[in-house]
Design a protein around this motif. Structure first.
Motif, PDB file in Angstrom:
ATOM      1  N   SER A   1      -3.728  18.634  20.176  1.00  0.00           N
ATOM      2  CA  SER A   1      -3.447  20.034  19.814  1.00  0.00           C
ATOM      3  C   SER A   1      -4.721  20.754  19.410  1.00  0.00           C
ATOM      4  CB  SER A   1      -2.399  20.094  18.694  1.00  0.00           C
ATOM      5  OG  SER A   1      -2.913  19.587  17.498  1.00  0.00           O
ATOM      6  N   LEU A   2      -5.642  20.005  18.811  1.00  0.00           N
ATOM      7  CA  LEU A   2      -6.923  20.594  18.420  1.00  0.00           C
ATOM      8  C   LEU A   2      -7.742  20.951  19.657  1.00  0.00           C
ATOM      9  CD1 LEU A   2      -7.959  21.099  15.572  1.00  0.00           C
ATOM     10  CD2 LEU A   2      -9.275  18.984  15.721  1.00  0.00           C
ATOM     11  N   LEU A   3      -7.771  20.031  20.618  1.00  0.00           N
ATOM     12  CA  LEU A   3      -8.499  20.283  21.865  1.00  0.00           C
ATOM     13  C   LEU A   3      -7.869  21.444  22.610  1.00  0.00           C
ATOM     14  CD1 LEU A   3      -9.275  16.661  23.137  1.00  0.00           C
ATOM     15  CD2 LEU A   3     -10.880  18.338  22.221  1.00  0.00           C
ATOM     16  N   ALA A   4      -6.538  21.481  22.604  1.00  0.00           N
ATOM     17  CA  ALA A   4      -5.843  22.572  23.287  1.00  0.00           C
ATOM     18  C   ALA A   4      -6.171  23.907  22.629  1.00  0.00           C
ATOM     19  CB  ALA A   4      -4.335  22.318  23.272  1.00  0.00           C
ATOM     20  N   ALA A   5      -6.295  23.900  21.312  1.00  0.00           N
ATOM     21  CA  ALA A   5      -6.567  25.126  20.579  1.00  0.00           C
ATOM     22  C   ALA A   5      -7.933  25.691  20.933  1.00  0.00           C
ATOM     23  CB  ALA A   5      -6.469  24.872  19.079  1.00  0.00           C
ATOM     24  N   VAL A   6      -8.895  24.817  21.301  1.00  0.00           N
ATOM     25  CA  VAL A   6     -10.209  25.325  21.713  1.00  0.00           C
ATOM     26  C   VAL A   6     -10.329  25.388  23.233  1.00  0.00           C
ATOM     27  CG1 VAL A   6     -11.415  24.616  19.621  1.00  0.00           C
ATOM     28  CG2 VAL A   6     -11.278  23.016  21.550  1.00  0.00           C
ATOM     29  N   GLY A   7      -9.180  25.288  23.917  1.00  0.00           N
ATOM     30  CA  GLY A   7      -9.153  25.533  25.347  1.00  0.00           C
ATOM     31  C   GLY A   7      -9.366  24.323  26.235  1.00  0.00           C
ATOM     32  N   ILE A   8      -9.386  23.120  25.662  1.00  0.00           N
ATOM     33  CA  ILE A   8      -9.500  21.924  26.501  1.00  0.00           C
ATOM     34  C   ILE A   8      -8.130  21.275  26.567  1.00  0.00           C
ATOM     35  CG2 ILE A   8     -10.683  19.720  26.841  1.00  0.00           C
ATOM     36  CD1 ILE A   8     -12.757  20.763  24.741  1.00  0.00           C
ATOM     37  N   SER A   9      -7.485  21.380  27.713  1.00  0.00           N
ATOM     38  CA  SER A   9      -6.166  20.760  27.761  1.00  0.00           C
ATOM     39  C   SER A   9      -6.261  19.405  28.446  1.00  0.00           C
ATOM     40  CB  SER A   9      -5.167  21.667  28.483  1.00  0.00           C
ATOM     41  OG  SER A   9      -5.396  21.625  29.849  1.00  0.00           O
ATOM     42  N   GLN A  10      -5.643  18.430  27.850  1.00  0.00           N
ATOM     43  CA  GLN A  10      -5.717  17.053  28.318  1.00  0.00           C
ATOM     44  C   GLN A  10      -4.354  16.628  28.843  1.00  0.00           C
ATOM     45  OE1 GLN A  10      -8.365  14.473  27.350  1.00  0.00           O
ATOM     46  NE2 GLN A  10      -9.648  16.295  27.357  1.00  0.00           N
ATOM     47  N   LYS A  11      -4.378  15.799  29.887  1.00  0.00           N
ATOM     48  CA  LYS A  11      -3.111  15.299  30.397  1.00  0.00           C
ATOM     49  C   LYS A  11      -2.636  14.078  29.626  1.00  0.00           C
ATOM     50  CE  LYS A  11      -2.490  17.097  34.980  1.00  0.00           C
ATOM     51  NZ  LYS A  11      -3.828  17.695  35.293  1.00  0.00           N
ATOM     52  N   THR A  12      -3.580  13.176  29.351  1.00  0.00           N
ATOM     53  CA  THR A  12      -3.197  11.986  28.578  1.00  0.00           C
ATOM     54  C   THR A  12      -3.900  12.012  27.234  1.00  0.00           C
ATOM     55  OG1 THR A  12      -4.954  10.794  29.685  1.00  0.00           O
ATOM     56  CG2 THR A  12      -2.717  10.409  30.493  1.00  0.00           C
ATOM     57  N   SER A  13      -3.275  11.379  26.275  1.00  0.00           N
ATOM     58  CA  SER A  13      -3.859  11.329  24.941  1.00  0.00           C
ATOM     59  C   SER A  13      -4.871  10.198  24.870  1.00  0.00           C
ATOM     60  CB  SER A  13      -2.752  11.088  23.921  1.00  0.00           C
ATOM     61  OG  SER A  13      -2.190   9.818  24.146  1.00  0.00           O
ATOM     62  N   LEU A  14      -5.608  10.169  23.767  1.00  0.00           N
ATOM     63  CA  LEU A  14      -6.584   9.102  23.532  1.00  0.00           C
ATOM     64  C   LEU A  14      -5.900   7.742  23.596  1.00  0.00           C
ATOM     65  CD1 LEU A  14      -9.637   9.073  22.761  1.00  0.00           C
ATOM     66  CD2 LEU A  14      -8.914   8.707  20.410  1.00  0.00           C
ATOM     67  N   LEU A  15      -4.677   7.682  23.035  1.00  0.00           N
ATOM     68  CA  LEU A  15      -3.952   6.412  23.008  1.00  0.00           C
ATOM     69  C   LEU A  15      -3.313   6.091  24.356  1.00  0.00           C
ATOM     70  CD1 LEU A  15      -2.137   6.465  19.567  1.00  0.00           C
ATOM     71  CD2 LEU A  15      -3.909   4.894  20.317  1.00  0.00           C
ATOM     72  N   GLY A  16      -3.006   7.126  25.129  1.00  0.00           N
ATOM     73  CA  GLY A  16      -2.323   6.912  26.398  1.00  0.00           C
ATOM     74  C   GLY A  16      -3.266   6.508  27.518  1.00  0.00           C
ATOM     75  N   ASN A  17      -4.547   6.772  27.333  1.00  0.00           N
ATOM     76  CA  ASN A  17      -5.531   6.454  28.355  1.00  0.00           C
ATOM     77  C   ASN A  17      -6.025   5.015  28.168  1.00  0.00           C
ATOM     78  OD1 ASN A  17      -7.887   6.133  29.826  1.00  0.00           O
ATOM     79  ND2 ASN A  17      -8.521   8.266  29.542  1.00  0.00           N
ATOM     80  N   PRO A  18      -5.832   4.170  29.198  1.00  0.00           N
ATOM     81  CA  PRO A  18      -6.208   2.751  29.049  1.00  0.00           C
ATOM     82  C   PRO A  18      -7.675   2.559  28.681  1.00  0.00           C
ATOM     83  CG  PRO A  18      -4.992   3.104  31.085  1.00  0.00           C
ATOM     84  CD  PRO A  18      -5.263   4.458  30.506  1.00  0.00           C
ATOM     85  N   ASN A  19      -8.532   3.495  29.073  1.00  0.00           N
ATOM     86  CA  ASN A  19      -9.958   3.310  28.806  1.00  0.00           C
ATOM     87  C   ASN A  19     -10.358   3.690  27.387  1.00  0.00           C
ATOM     88  OD1 ASN A  19     -10.584   2.374  31.385  1.00  0.00           O
ATOM     89  ND2 ASN A  19     -10.563   4.480  32.178  1.00  0.00           N
ATOM     90  N   THR A  20      -9.565   4.534  26.737  1.00  0.00           N
ATOM     91  CA  THR A  20      -9.998   5.022  25.425  1.00  0.00           C
ATOM     92  C   THR A  20      -9.140   4.503  24.288  1.00  0.00           C
ATOM     93  OG1 THR A  20      -8.640   6.986  25.752  1.00  0.00           O
ATOM     94  CG2 THR A  20     -10.984   7.173  26.319  1.00  0.00           C
TER      95      THR A  20
END
Lengths: 303, 292
Positions: free
Chosen positions: A141-160
């Protein structure tokens, strides 16, 4: 003098063993016996329902040659340990140095930095982490608020996903910080003063005085943190459940699943002993290297 | 090589002011980041379910829904009120702490003040138990507990603590070593037995170590997840960590507000004890390097 003599020589075996009995009983019943049983089980095929069947080193062979998940869990755990321990110690030392100054309000700051260590292992915090870094959580939500929209979350992405667990660990740098702080306070100010007269600046003093004087503490912290990191479980169980794609499957979580989801008790016991060996090797290696870099004052001070 | 100080552009006083200002700004920002997850938990426990995941980072609820979150969370799960879990946790933590501290104290006193055969061997065993991961013992412990029929009873969670804990034994031994042996000798001359010396002379002097051990022991039992997870499978005997874990299962529970509210409840005693007894914790960690 006579009494002192008697004290030194006199043995009170009866009283000694009576007072020691709760610990001794527990040691035998909860540590020694289970360890022997576990060692035996590690050479058996055992599912809790029928009697253990001796299969020699079968479990160990299977682990090393056939079980891809074992290697995966091992890899995840090593990544976690090697990312977490240095970061946590670096943070702990940096903040300890920040707090080892003469400013107002130090004890309040110390409290804030230490609180995460107190509560960090609790389920409540794991729940918070899961939601903060999951879908629709704080980070997204923080990233979205500054205009970066993500499809997967940090936890949902196998690499991160693993790094959100590392972050959870680093966040709990408080105990190491307190240990550093108490040994920073024991470094004599005169050392810094004479270094200053010799023209040393912050960095010079840090490298030539602070670090050498801190090495015993650093060593102690390093051993503790490595042992703890290898044994991590709750984070991986609650925050990520080992996923996505087993990329956060900690060794102990896999060991737990083998035992209590698959009732593969013999195999799980063998895994536990491999963990003991890994931790022992790490500890032994650290102890071996300490002559090279740890400076104890009684051995003639720094360098 | 002597360093030549460049002439300061500002006076000493204003330089000090700037460095102090910088220190406080850095410390406050960092402090905020450190407790942000806690504040977020608290804020989320006040938000309505629909609001939690919209502008999730915000710490100020648009609509205050605290009462409904806390009351719905308190209703619990699987037919048990959260009060049951809280009660189980309290029993286990209080009784376990008591047993753990008394046993550890007895062992520490024995190791530091009584000469007996094999004492150094047993002390080495204490230190070894610090290193052995609990996971090695867990399967046999489960088998032992099942064979004596204590699985699914609070006894399985309390009993292990009654045998003392290596960390606390170590901490208290460190404290005992700091007490002069002349104290014991004077007490002996006055006709005090060893046990009376421990109770009357030593106890008040090592009170800080006892306080530190009690607090940590309480924390560890209160937050313990691994043992209950293995030894308990009847929700009526669940401690709070296990109950909270049930809350996280999206198939059986979807009340996020309630989950956050009860998470906050589970942390409240920990934070409260911390604020009240901070001094003892800080001393304890500096002595033994205990993990909080």
């Amino acid at each position: 003098m006579r009494l002192k003599h008697k004290k030194r020589r006199g043995y009170s075996n009866g009283l000694g063993y009576i007072l020691l009995s709760p610990w001794l009983f527990g040691f035998i019943l909860m540590h020694l016996l289970p360890m022997l049983v576990s060692l035996y089980l590690s050479f058996t095929n055992f599912n809790m329902l029928s009697a253990p069947k001796f299969i020699g080193v079968g479990n160990y062979v299977r682990m090393f040659t056939q079980d891809k998940t074992f290697w995966k869990a091992l890899g995840v755990t090593f990544t976690y340990v090697f990312a977490l321990v240095p970061l946590r110690l670096a943070f702990a030392l940096a903040i300890a140095m920040l707090l080892n100054t003469s400013h107002r309000g130090l004890s309040i700051y110390r409290t804030f930095y230490y609180i995460p260590s107190i509560i960090g292992g609790s389920i409540a915090v794991s729940i918070v982490w899961k939601q903060m870094f999951g879908n629709g959580g704080v980070l997204m939500s923080l990233l979205a608020a500054v205009g970066i929209s993500q499809k997967t979350s940090l936890l949902g992405n196998p690499n991160t996903a693993i790094y959100s667990l590392v972050l959870l660990g680093v966040w709990q740098f408080g105990s190491s910080m307190l240990i550093f702080l108490s040994s920073l306070k024991q470094i004599p100010m005169s050392l810094y003063e004479s270094a200053k007269i010799d023209g040393a600046r912050f960095w010079g003093s840090f490298v030539n005085i602070t670090i050498p004087m801190l090495t015993p503490t650093l060593f102690f912290n390093l051993i503790l943190q490595v042992i703890n990191a290898f044994r991590a479980f709750t984070e991986s169980y609650v925050v990520t459940d080992g996923g996505p794609l087993d990329r956060t499957l900690f060794y102990v979580l896999y060991l737990y699943r083998r035992a209590f989801n698959y009732f593969d008790m013999g195999y799980s016991s063998a895994m536990a002993w491999i963990l003991v060996i890994i931790i022992s090797v790490f500890t032994a290696v650290l102890f071996k290297t300490q002559n090279g870099w740890v400076h104890y004052e009684s051995k003639g001070g720094m360098n | 090589m002597p360093h030549i100080e460049t002439k300061p552009m500002l006076g000493l006083k204003s330089r000090k002011l700037i460095s102090s200002l910088l220190f406080h700004i850095v410390s406050i920002v960092l402090g905020f980041l450190m407790i942000y997850p806690l504040l977020w938990l608290l804020a989320s426990s006040f938000k309505s379910n629909s609001e939690i995941f919209i502008n999730s980072f915000s710490l100020i609820p648009k609509v205050w829904d605290a009462a409904s979150n806390y009351s719905s969370g308190w209703k619990g799960i699987s037919g048990y009120s959260f009060g049951v879990f809280l009660g189980n946790s309290l029993i286990v933590a209080v009784v376990g702490t008591l047993g753990c501290v008394v046993s550890s104290l007895m062992a520490a006193y024995t190791f530091s003040r009584i000469r007996f055969r094999f004492s150094s061997f047993w002390f080495a065993c204490v230190m070894v138990t610090l290193m052995i991961p609990g996971q090695v013992m867990v399967v046999p412990q489960y088998i032992i507990f099942r064979s004596i029929g204590v699985i699914n009873t609070l006894i399985a969670l309390v009993a292990p603590w009654f045998f003392g804990n290596a960390f606390f034994i170590f901490l208290m031994v460190q404290f005992f070593r700091g007490l002069p042996i002349e104290l014991d000798e004077a007490a002996e001359i006055d006709g005090c037995s060893k046990v009376m010396t421990l109770i009357k002379i030593h106890l008040p002097l090592i009170a800080p170590a006892i306080a530190t051990s009690s607090i940590f022991s309480f924390y560890w039992i209160w937050q313990d997840f691994f043992q209950p997870l293995i030894f308990m499978n009847n929700p009526g005997k669940f401690t709070m960590p296990l109950a909270l874990n049930l809350f996280t299962d999206p198939n059986s529970y979807s009340n996020y507000g309630g989950m956050f509210a009860m998470s906050a409840v589970s942390l409240a005693p920990v934070v409260l004890v911390f604020i009240l007894f901070q001094k003892y914790l800080v001393e304890g960690i500096a002595t033994t390097g205990m993990k909080g």
